[in-house]
Design a protein around this motif. Sequence first.
Motif, PDB file in Angstrom:
ATOM      1  N   CYS A  72     -68.622 -18.341  46.303  1.00  0.00           N
ATOM      2  CA  CYS A  72     -69.167 -19.598  46.675  1.00  0.00           C
ATOM      3  C   CYS A  72     -69.593 -19.466  48.058  1.00  0.00           C
ATOM      4  O   CYS A  72     -69.759 -18.708  48.803  1.00  0.00           O
ATOM      5  CB  CYS A  72     -67.604 -20.343  46.848  1.00  0.00           C
ATOM      6  SG  CYS A  72     -66.419 -19.794  47.928  1.00  0.00           S
ATOM      7  N   TYR A 108     -71.042 -25.173  47.099  1.00  0.00           N
ATOM      8  CA  TYR A 108     -71.730 -24.454  46.085  1.00  0.00           C
ATOM      9  C   TYR A 108     -70.861 -23.239  45.614  1.00  0.00           C
ATOM     10  O   TYR A 108     -70.094 -22.620  46.264  1.00  0.00           O
ATOM     11  CB  TYR A 108     -72.823 -23.674  46.642  1.00  0.00           C
ATOM     12  CG  TYR A 108     -73.723 -24.620  47.021  1.00  0.00           C
ATOM     13  CD1 TYR A 108     -74.673 -24.907  46.402  1.00  0.00           C
ATOM     14  CD2 TYR A 108     -73.992 -24.941  48.430  1.00  0.00           C
ATOM     15  CE1 TYR A 108     -76.059 -26.051  46.877  1.00  0.00           C
ATOM     16  CE2 TYR A 108     -75.013 -25.747  48.900  1.00  0.00           C
ATOM     17  CZ  TYR A 108     -75.883 -26.338  48.031  1.00  0.00           C
ATOM     18  OH  TYR A 108     -76.950 -27.254  48.519  1.00  0.00           O
ATOM     19  N   ALA A 145     -78.802 -24.381  44.197  1.00  0.00           N
ATOM     20  CA  ALA A 145     -78.477 -24.286  45.615  1.00  0.00           C
ATOM     21  C   ALA A 145     -79.939 -24.317  46.274  1.00  0.00           C
ATOM     22  O   ALA A 145     -79.707 -24.785  47.446  1.00  0.00           O
ATOM     23  CB  ALA A 145     -77.848 -22.817  45.938  1.00  0.00           C
ATOM     24  N   HIS A 202     -77.269 -18.386  50.360  1.00  0.00           N
ATOM     25  CA  HIS A 202     -76.772 -18.937  48.959  1.00  0.00           C
ATOM     26  C   HIS A 202     -77.220 -17.933  47.884  1.00  0.00           C
ATOM     27  O   HIS A 202     -78.387 -17.495  47.845  1.00  0.00           O
ATOM     28  CB  HIS A 202     -77.368 -20.182  48.615  1.00  0.00           C
ATOM     29  CG  HIS A 202     -76.891 -21.262  49.363  1.00  0.00           C
ATOM     30  ND1 HIS A 202     -75.525 -21.842  49.728  1.00  0.00           N
ATOM     31  CD2 HIS A 202     -77.707 -22.076  50.636  1.00  0.00           C
ATOM     32  CE1 HIS A 202     -75.532 -22.756  50.716  1.00  0.00           C
ATOM     33  NE2 HIS A 202     -76.888 -22.623  51.208  1.00  0.00           N
ATOM     34  N   SER A 223     -75.957 -20.004  42.337  1.00  0.00           N
ATOM     35  CA  SER A 223     -75.157 -21.042  42.635  1.00  0.00           C
ATOM     36  C   SER A 223     -75.666 -22.322  42.519  1.00  0.00           C
ATOM     37  O   SER A 223     -76.941 -22.590  42.494  1.00  0.00           O
ATOM     38  CB  SER A 223     -74.809 -20.886  44.070  1.00  0.00           C
ATOM     39  OG  SER A 223     -74.070 -19.664  44.546  1.00  0.00           O
ATOM     40  N   ARG A 227     -74.658 -26.615  43.248  1.00  0.00           N
ATOM     41  CA  ARG A 227     -74.073 -27.674  44.229  1.00  0.00           C
ATOM     42  C   ARG A 227     -73.026 -28.267  43.393  1.00  0.00           C
ATOM     43  O   ARG A 227     -73.060 -29.071  42.613  1.00  0.00           O
ATOM     44  CB  ARG A 227     -75.041 -28.704  44.881  1.00  0.00           C
ATOM     45  CG  ARG A 227     -74.277 -29.462  45.717  1.00  0.00           C
ATOM     46  CD  ARG A 227     -75.437 -30.553  46.179  1.00  0.00           C
ATOM     47  NE  ARG A 227     -75.109 -31.887  47.092  1.00  0.00           N
ATOM     48  CZ  ARG A 227     -75.499 -32.093  47.912  1.00  0.00           C
ATOM     49  NH1 ARG A 227     -76.749 -31.812  48.231  1.00  0.00           N
ATOM     50  NH2 ARG A 227     -75.273 -33.209  48.599  1.00  0.00           N
TER      51      ARG A 227
END
Length: 99
Positions: free
Chosen positions: A43, A60, A97, A7, A11, A13
């Motif tokens: 993403c 995400y 994230a 991730h 980012s 959620r």
Amino acid sequence: MADLEKHDPISVRWLSFRLRNGQSIGPEKLKAVWSDAAETNSCSVRREHGPDGHVVYVLYASRGLPMPRRAELRLRSMLEDAGYAFTMGAIAGGHPAGG
């Protein structure tokens, strides 16, 4: 918890959902659908196991996702059109994230 992809630290959620009826979706396909729905290549996707043992798919994208509600509606439509039965939580967008 099984990470499907690394991730970006900025980012957050945005969405999570569960598939029903024993259905599943692979990480590449899910990322392609989410990327298309969110209209961004920035993403990522993840598969987690909820407390009840069911698989939860977590999506995400950048904290600055320009049209999150549109992304949610597009994702719902794409999953339905592909024949998936699912339960999806409301758009979130506030959880980093890593957390």
